[in-house]
Each structure stands twice: as structure tokens, then as C-alpha cells.
Design a protein around this motif. Structure first.
Motif, short mmCIF file in Angstrom:
data_model
loop_
_atom_site.label_atom_id
_atom_site.label_comp_id
_atom_site.label_asym_id
_atom_site.label_seq_id
_atom_site.Cartn_x
_atom_site.Cartn_y
_atom_site.Cartn_z
N VAL A 1 0.69 -1.23 0.09
CA VAL A 1 -0.05 0.09 -0.05
C VAL A 1 0.88 1.38 -0.07
CG1 VAL A 1 -1.99 -1.44 1.03
CG2 VAL A 1 -0.32 -0.04 2.45
N TYR A 2 2.08 1.22 0.80
CA TYR A 2 2.65 2.44 0.79
C TYR A 2 3.62 2.60 -0.55
CZ TYR A 2 1.23 4.08 5.38
OH TYR A 2 0.65 4.38 6.60
N ALA A 3 4.00 1.41 -1.20
CA ALA A 3 4.52 1.74 -2.50
C ALA A 3 3.50 2.44 -3.39
CB ALA A 3 4.85 0.31 -3.28
N GLY A 4 2.37 2.02 -3.50
CA GLY A 4 1.32 2.61 -4.33
C GLY A 4 1.10 4.16 -3.82
N PHE A 5 0.97 4.21 -2.46
CA PHE A 5 0.80 5.70 -1.91
C PHE A 5 2.22 6.77 -2.75
CE2 PHE A 5 -1.50 4.48 2.07
CZ PHE A 5 -2.67 4.22 1.32
N SER A 6 3.34 6.33 -2.53
CA SER A 6 4.49 6.96 -2.84
C SER A 6 4.45 7.32 -4.24
CB SER A 6 5.70 6.46 -2.26
OG SER A 6 5.80 6.22 -0.94
N GLY A 7 4.09 6.21 -5.07
CA GLY A 7 4.23 6.50 -6.56
C GLY A 7 2.92 7.23 -6.90
N TYR A 8 1.98 7.22 -6.36
CA TYR A 8 0.74 8.01 -6.51
C TYR A 8 1.27 9.52 -6.50
CZ TYR A 8 -4.04 9.91 -6.53
OH TYR A 8 -5.13 10.36 -6.51
N PHE A 9 1.52 9.71 -5.26
CA PHE A 9 1.84 11.33 -4.97
C PHE A 9 3.01 11.78 -5.74
CE2 PHE A 9 -0.96 10.32 -1.38
CZ PHE A 9 -2.08 11.18 -1.37
N PHE A 10 4.03 11.05 -5.93
CA PHE A 10 5.04 11.62 -6.77
C PHE A 10 4.69 12.11 -8.08
CE2 PHE A 10 8.70 9.69 -9.69
CZ PHE A 10 9.11 10.72 -9.55
N LEU A 11 3.96 11.12 -8.74
CA LEU A 11 3.69 11.33 -10.30
C LEU A 11 2.32 12.29 -10.35
CD1 LEU A 11 4.08 7.86 -11.65
CD2 LEU A 11 5.67 9.78 -11.77
N THR A 12 1.54 12.33 -9.38
CA THR A 12 0.51 12.95 -9.27
C THR A 12 0.68 14.49 -9.28
OG1 THR A 12 -1.21 11.35 -8.66
CG2 THR A 12 -2.14 13.63 -8.68
N ALA A 13 1.64 14.94 -8.45
CA ALA A 13 2.16 16.30 -8.13
C ALA A 13 2.63 16.75 -9.38
CB ALA A 13 2.94 16.32 -6.89
N ILE A 14 3.35 15.95 -10.28
CA ILE A 14 3.98 16.40 -11.35
C ILE A 14 2.76 16.44 -12.48
CG2 ILE A 14 5.70 15.98 -13.39
CD1 ILE A 14 7.24 14.46 -11.11
N GLN A 15 2.08 15.47 -12.61
CA GLN A 15 0.85 15.79 -13.46
C GLN A 15 0.14 16.89 -13.56
OE1 GLN A 15 0.34 13.55 -15.87
NE2 GLN A 15 -1.68 13.33 -16.61
N LEU A 16 -0.08 17.42 -12.22
CA LEU A 16 -1.14 18.36 -12.12
C LEU A 16 -0.59 19.81 -12.73
CD1 LEU A 16 -2.55 17.81 -8.53
CD2 LEU A 16 -3.92 17.65 -10.69
N GLN A 17 0.81 19.59 -12.60
CA GLN A 17 1.50 20.97 -12.95
C GLN A 17 1.98 20.82 -14.31
OE1 GLN A 17 4.75 22.50 -9.79
NE2 GLN A 17 4.30 20.44 -8.81
N VAL A 18 2.52 19.66 -14.65
CA VAL A 18 3.08 19.64 -16.22
C VAL A 18 1.91 19.66 -17.10
CG1 VAL A 18 4.51 18.26 -17.68
CG2 VAL A 18 5.25 18.94 -15.55
N VAL A 19 1.16 18.86 -16.92
CA VAL A 19 -0.09 18.25 -18.01
C VAL A 19 -1.27 19.31 -17.67
CG1 VAL A 19 -1.53 16.54 -18.82
CG2 VAL A 19 0.77 16.21 -18.20
N ALA A 20 -1.72 19.14 -16.29
CA ALA A 20 -3.24 19.96 -16.15
C ALA A 20 -2.91 21.61 -16.07
CB ALA A 20 -3.69 19.61 -14.87
N GLY A 21 -1.67 21.96 -15.90
CA GLY A 21 -1.30 23.48 -15.77
C GLY A 21 -1.61 24.15 -14.71
N TYR A 22 -1.46 23.51 -13.17
CA TYR A 22 -1.71 23.96 -12.06
C TYR A 22 -0.28 24.86 -11.85
CZ TYR A 22 -6.08 21.46 -10.92
OH TYR A 22 -7.28 21.09 -11.20
N SER A 23 -0.63 25.52 -10.93
CA SER A 23 0.73 26.14 -10.30
C SER A 23 1.10 25.28 -9.10
CB SER A 23 0.60 27.43 -9.61
OG SER A 23 -0.62 27.36 -8.58
#
Length: 506
Positions: free
Chosen positions: A290-312
Motif C-alpha cells: 500500500v505504501y509503494a502505491g501511495f508513494s508512486g501516486y503522490f510523486f507522479l500526481t504532483a507532477i501531472q497536475l503541474q506539467v499536464v493540467a497546468g496547475y501552479s
């Protein structure tokens, strides 16, 4: 001063801890331990949202960004058990203060780093400081407070620490968009300047009165080296398969040596006989999933929101808050429910909900709507985390003898951090991310859609494992002081149960 006077005048200090939580000394102890541990908790979550800006400013590759996270996790996971043992032997306050000073000094180096190489090295040093101060902060509370106040004090420590961890992405985003990403590290320096004098003046020194035969420095070094080699192999595989295979083989060999040393050592850091409990072994495997899943999720989602979705950076950090807020607010109720129905159902349903939230985040793309695309995924993920975290902690502690609760908790915490380390190293490889993927919205979005199913799959594996292996603990094994928890990086720590101890004058 109040702590010293009480220590010298109250006979209870000679027989055990006597500080009451409502006393001035108790409030000072809580303040300094919360400040110290919050620095380490924040750095487990705050850096994610800063990665795209760090990469652009320092000209870093995706591998450099992975190491920016993993260098910290590597030294923290490899040394956290040793840090607790050093505090027991040489004095919990002394090692805690050393950890705070070390952590702040490394943070200063991070903030001043002119290139990614020095930043990675400074992050590894930060992890060493975290390994010293994190177990020390909780051990101080366990050793200092009156038995009647100890559970409440630990609950407050965990709750305030959870608030700090939950605020990490928001604070990180605000600093990145404002004064700059370097301030996510530099902010630790003034916190340490408050924490250290308070600790030296108001926290009594305590140490374990039992004789110690030695410290397992060899085991700690072998464990950290094995993790480092495997991590290097995973990160390097996309650019040099020969180097990756060599590192992987060496890492496995060092890992086998680590197990042999721990099995035969006179005073091992991780006694192998603790894994004779099938429940303990099983729950640690669930933790890894579960913590492998959590870590991968938050690592990549934080980048996805900025790089792809255009969030600050601030927008991305704020967007991630719902999951940790839910965890912080409702973990105690989840723990009470698990006490009545047993941990098997929560530890099965929780990872499945998390997997569902992980797949829902695939809706996030260019011009994603927060309400329609981002928030539902975070709410489902948060509900899953609420369902599983408290029962997971309670089951770990219930699976071993009470005298080994601190050791069991430390191993479980280290397992979660090691799982995050491996996940952050492996996911870009599994998803086919190139060195510059995070600079291209199209390339990163495509890789993100390949990576999230891997995160969901490992969480489903954790659910299946829990359903097959986990059994109900004894009714009196649930510890209410471990339920209030808001750190997405690892389960909460539990200090060793109070034993005979020496208390030294300040």
C-alpha cells in the motif's frame, strides 16, 4: 528549568516519568518534540510539488528528481532503527537534539545547493538527521510523561505531526510560487533555532537503564547499501542496462549478507526472529504494497497536475490536501471500527478503495476540472487511507509481544519508507519515462497513464494479501494513541514501552 526542578525534587523521577501534560514542563516537551518531528514529516511530503521547478532551475533529468526524493528516503529508511537504539543508549534528548541540528544543517545545504548533485547529497544527509530525530521525539514523550498522560501526549504528538504532514503540499506549493523552492528547505533552520534551546532547557534527559552490548552499525550499513544498489539499478536501467544489472546483482548479494548478519549478530538492529510471527510478516508485506502505491501516486500526481493540467505549485499542493485531511480527521473512528470487526475487512477494503482512487486520477489531463476530475479521485483515495491506516498500525503492534512494540513499529515504518523508495525508482522505468519526460506535457501524460495502473495493481495485491493472511488481533492490542495520523509517507511510529530507565540531571 521546570523540568529540572521537578526532576530533582520529585521522587517519582527516580522510579519513572512524572511530567504531567498540563504542566509547563509538559507543554514545553510537547512543543519541541512536535517541532522536531514535523520537520521530518514535512520533508516527506513537501518536496513532491517542488520537483518540476527544481528540475527546470537546476537543469535536472527525471533521474535527478527521483534521487532528490530517494536520497532522503534511503538514509531515513536504512538508519531509523539505529537512530532509536542510539537514543536509548546515549540519551534520547541528546540524540534528538543532534538529529535536529543535523537535519537543519543539511536543510541549509539543500537550500544553497547550486546543482542537482549537491542537492541529492544534502538530501541524503537530511535523511540521517531524520533517522536520529524521528524516533527520538516519540521516545522522549514515552520516557518523560506520567503513565496516565502518556497516551494523550502521544496522541497529541501524532495529531499535530499529522497536521504538519497534511499541510506539507500546500506549504510547499506556496513557497515554490512565492519566495522560491529553496525556502522549503531553508524554513527548517528557524524551526531548529526554536526547537534546540527549548529541548536543552526544558526536556529531561533519559536513557535505557539496561546494558547494551553494542550497536549494529554493520547491519545498518548493509541494509542501506542494499537499498541504494537496488534503487540505482532501477533508475539506471533506462540508460545503461549493464550498469543496472550489475547494481541489481550486487544489491541482492548485499541484501542476503544483511539477513545473515542480522540472524547471527549478538545485538542485531532487526532481529530475524520477530518475523516468526506470521501475522507480523504478512502485515509488513501489506504495508509494502500500500505504501509503494501511495508513494508512486503522490510523486507522479504532483507532477501531472503541474506539467499536464497546468496547475501552479500552490494549486497542485492544495489539490492534494483532501486525502490527508480525511486521514487526519477520521483515522480514530476507523480504528474503533476495526477494534469491533477486526482488521481483515478494513485492510481488504481500504487498499481496494485506494486502487479505485488511483484509477480515477487518470481522468486528469490537459484543462482538467478540479471538481469533476481531481477531487473525486482524492476523496476515494482518502477514504481508502482512512479505512486501512489505523487498523494496519494496530495489527502490527498486536502481532508481537508488548515488549517488542517499538521494534515492530520501527520495522513497519522502515518497510513503508523502503517501499516508497523502490516505487519512486521503479515506476518511471515501468512506464517508459525518458530523462526529459517531465518537460513535455504529452510525453508525461502518456507515461502517467501507464504508471497509475501499476500503482493500483500493487494496492490490489495488498488487499488480496490482507484478505488471505490477516487475522483478528487480541481485543486489548489496539492502541488508541496511534490512531491520529496524517503522514502519507509511512505508518506512525510507536516508542518502546516504558522500562526501567535512568534519568540524568540536565
Amino acid at each position: 528549568m521546570a523540568a529540572r526542578l521537578q526532576q530533582n525534587s520529585d521522587p517519582a523521577w527516580r522510579d519513572g516519568p512524572a511530567v504531567r501534560i498540563a504542566s509547563p514542563a509538559g507543554k514545553w516537551i510537547l512543543l519541541t518534540t512536535v517541532l522536531g518531528s514535523s520537520m521530518a514529516m514535512l520533508d516527506s511530503t513537501v518536496v513532491n510539488v517542488a520537483l518540476p521547478r527544481i528540475g527546470r532551475d537546476l537543469g535536472a533529468s527525471l533521474a535527478n528528481l527521483q534521487w532528490t526524493l530517494n536520497a532522503y528516503l534511503l538514509s531515513l529508511a536504512g538508519l531509523i532503527l539505529l537512530g532509536g537504539a542510539l537514543g536509548d543508549r546515549f540519551g534520547r534528548r541528546r540524540i534528538f537534539v543532534l538529529g535536529v541540528v543535523w537535519f537543519a544543517s543539511a536543510s541549509l545545504l539543500c537550500g544553497l545547493a547550486p546543482n542537482s548533485g549537491l542537492l541529492i547529497a544534502a538530501r541524503a544527509l537530511q535523511g540521517i538527521g531524520g533517522a536520529l530525530l524521528t524516533p527520538g521525539s516519540l521516545a522522549i514523550i514515552q520516557a518523560s510523561f506520567h503513565p496516565e498522560d502518556r497516551a494523550r501526549a502521544v496522541g497529541l504528538w501524532s495529531g499535530f505531526g499529522g497536521v504538519g504532514a497534511a499541510a506539507g503540499p500546500f506549504l510547499g506549493g506556496w513557497l515554490v510560487d512565492g519566495p522560491g523552492w529553496r525556502w522549503i528547505f531553508l524554513l527548517n533552520v528557524p524551526v531548529a533555532l526554536v526547537c534546540v534551546p527549548v529541548a536543552l532547557r526544558h526536556v529531561p534527559e533519559t536513557a535505557d537503564g539496561r546494558a547494551h552490548r553494542g550497536f549494529d552499525f554493520l547491519g545498518a550499513a548493509l541494509g542501506a547499501l542494499s537499498l541504494a544498489l537496488v534503487t540505482f539499478a532501477l533508475i539506471q536501467a533506462s540508460s545503461s542496462m549493464t550498469a543496472a544489472i550489475s547494481a541489481a546483482v550486487a544489491g541482492i548479494a548485499v541484501g542476503i549478507t544483511f539477513v545473515m548478519v542480522e540472524r547471527r549478530g549478538a545485538d542485531p538492529m532487526m532481529p530475524m526472529d520477530i518475523f516468526s510471527s506470521r501475522q507480523f510478516t504478512a502485515i509488513n508485506l501489506v504495508t509494502i504494497c500500500v505504501y509503494a502505491g501511495f508513494s508512486g501516486y503522490f510523486f507522479l500526481t504532483a507532477i501531472q497536475l503541474q506539467v499536464v493540467a497546468g496547475y501552479s505549485a500552490l494549486g497542485a499542493g492544495t489539490a492534494l490536501l483532501p486525502a490527508t485531511i480525511l486521514l487526519l480527521l477520521f483515522s480514530a473512528r476507523s480504528g474503533e471500527l476495526a477494534q469491533h470487526i477486526g482488521p481483515r475487512i478494513p485492510l481488504t477494503i481500504g487498499p481496494l478503495l485506494c486502487a479505485g482512487g488511483t484509477l480515477l486520477i487518470l481522468r486528469v489531463g490537459p484543462d482538467a476540472s478540479y471538481v469533476a476530475d481531481v477531487l473525486p479521485a482524492l476523496l476515494v483515495l482518502g477514504a481508502g487511507m482512512v479505512t486501512l491506516v489505523a487498523p494496519l498500525t494496530a495489527t502490527v503492534l498486536a502481532s508481537v509481544d508488548n515488549s517488542r512494540a517499538g521494534l515492530a513499529s520501527g520495522i513497519n515504518n522502515a518497510a513503508a519508507r523502503a517501499a516508497g523508495l523502490i516505487a519512486i525508482a521503479a515506476l518511471p522505468l515501468l512506464a517508459g519515462m525518458g530523462p526529459e519526460s517531465y518537460l513535455s506535457p504529452e510525453a508525461f501524460n502518456a507515461a502517467f497513464h501507464r504508471a497509475m495502473p501499476w500503482c493500483a495493481g500493487i494496492m490490489v495485491a495488498g488487499a488480496v494479501l490482507a484478505f488471505v493472511t490477516v487475522r483478528r488481533p487480541m481485543p486489548d492490542c489496539v492502541r488508541p494513541d496511534c490512531r491520529r495520523h496524517g503522514n502519507i509517507a509511512a505508518p506512525p511510529l510507536e516508542a518502546q514501552p516504558p522500562r526501567s530507565r535512568s534519568v540524568r540531571a540536565s
